[in-house]
Design a protein around this motif. Structure first.
Motif, PDB file in Angstrom:
ATOM      1  N   ASN A 131       0.806  -1.222   0.000  1.00 33.99           N
ATOM      2  CA  ASN A 131       0.000   0.000   0.000  1.00 33.99           C
ATOM      3  C   ASN A 131       0.837   1.269   0.000  1.00 33.99           C
ATOM      4  OD1 ASN A 131      -2.914  -0.716   0.132  1.00 33.99           O
ATOM      5  ND2 ASN A 131      -2.196  -1.922   1.868  1.00 33.99           N
ATOM      6  N   ASP A 132       2.145   1.127  -0.098  1.00 37.23           N
ATOM      7  CA  ASP A 132       3.033   2.287  -0.057  1.00 37.23           C
ATOM      8  C   ASP A 132       3.341   2.773  -1.466  1.00 37.23           C
ATOM      9  OD1 ASP A 132       3.105   2.223   2.717  1.00 37.23           O
ATOM     10  OD2 ASP A 132       4.770   0.797   2.723  1.00 37.23           O
ATOM     11  N   GLY A 133       3.208   4.086  -1.644  1.00 33.81           N
ATOM     12  CA  GLY A 133       3.387   4.703  -2.948  1.00 33.81           C
ATOM     13  C   GLY A 133       4.840   4.966  -3.314  1.00 33.81           C
ATOM     14  N   PRO A 134       5.030   5.671  -4.436  1.00 32.53           N
ATOM     15  CA  PRO A 134       6.371   5.896  -4.978  1.00 32.53           C
ATOM     16  C   PRO A 134       7.333   6.603  -4.022  1.00 32.53           C
ATOM     17  CG  PRO A 134       4.683   6.620  -6.530  1.00 32.53           C
ATOM     18  CD  PRO A 134       3.984   6.218  -5.280  1.00 32.53           C
ATOM     19  N   GLU A 135       6.834   7.530  -3.222  1.00 33.87           N
ATOM     20  CA  GLU A 135       7.743   8.255  -2.332  1.00 33.87           C
ATOM     21  C   GLU A 135       8.341   7.329  -1.266  1.00 33.87           C
ATOM     22  OE1 GLU A 135       8.064  12.364   0.226  1.00 33.87           O
ATOM     23  OE2 GLU A 135       6.197  11.911  -0.798  1.00 33.87           O
ATOM     24  N   LEU A 136       7.512   6.498  -0.671  1.00 32.06           N
ATOM     25  CA  LEU A 136       8.021   5.540   0.320  1.00 32.06           C
ATOM     26  C   LEU A 136       8.902   4.484  -0.353  1.00 32.06           C
ATOM     27  CD1 LEU A 136       4.825   5.281   2.489  1.00 32.06           C
ATOM     28  CD2 LEU A 136       7.098   5.888   3.346  1.00 32.06           C
TER      29      LEU A 136
END
Length: 167
Positions: free
Chosen positions: A61-66
């Motif tokens: 569930n973590d997007g590109p920034e993470l």
């Protein structure tokens, strides 16, 4: 050495902030493990600022920034014990054998994803630990996290902490 294990914080989707009990454990922990599904970068920044050492990965569930700041799999050697952290390990059935085959070099694998606390040992001695979630209990009776002690190359006092219901 005191360890704090958490995963699946899902902030701010599942809760507005981390539970006070978990935040209180940060000061006592020498190493904090987070097995992914942060959802926001603010939680990562908070744990980085309050932890002596953070071993962490991103989750599904973590997007590109993470994902740009965290690996898919993290490794750490502490007091001679080899740790790995990953978000997802697949279905519960066959987990021990599957993880032992994938990570033969590890002594302990910390994982998340299911929100279901898990503490087992594979036939080859690999210890598998899932701390559950401190913010989203899903079908579990409680939100949870884990603590453990590492002493002379042995993992001891592995404890599952049940959090009171949110108000």
């Amino acid at each position: 050495m005191r360890l704090l294990l958490t995963s699946d914080t899902h902030l701010p989707k599942r809760a507005k902030r981390l539970p006070e009990a978990l935040l209180g454990e940060l000061a006592a922990a020498d190493v904090v493990f987070h097995a992914g599904d942060w959802v926001d970068t603010a939680t990562l920044d908070l744990l980085l600022s309050r932890s002596r050492r953070l071993v962490a990965v991103y989750g599904n569930n973590d997007g590109p920034e993470l994902r740009s700041r965290l690996p898919e799999i993290a490794y750490a050697e502490l007091d001679g014990l080899r740790f790995g952290v990953i978000h997802e390990t697949g279905p519960a059935r066959g987990r021990e054998e599957r993880c032992a085959a994938r990570f033969p070099e590890l002594d302990v694998l910390v994982f998340g994803h299911s929100h279901i606390p898990w503490d087992t040992t594979a036939p080859n001695g690999l210890r598998l630990l899932n701390p559950g979630s401190p913010t989203d209990r899903r079908r579990q009776p409680h939100c949870t996290y884990m603590t453990a002690t590492l002493d002379s190359g042995r993992l001891t006092e592995v404890r599952l902490h049940r959090l009171p219901p949110r108000r």
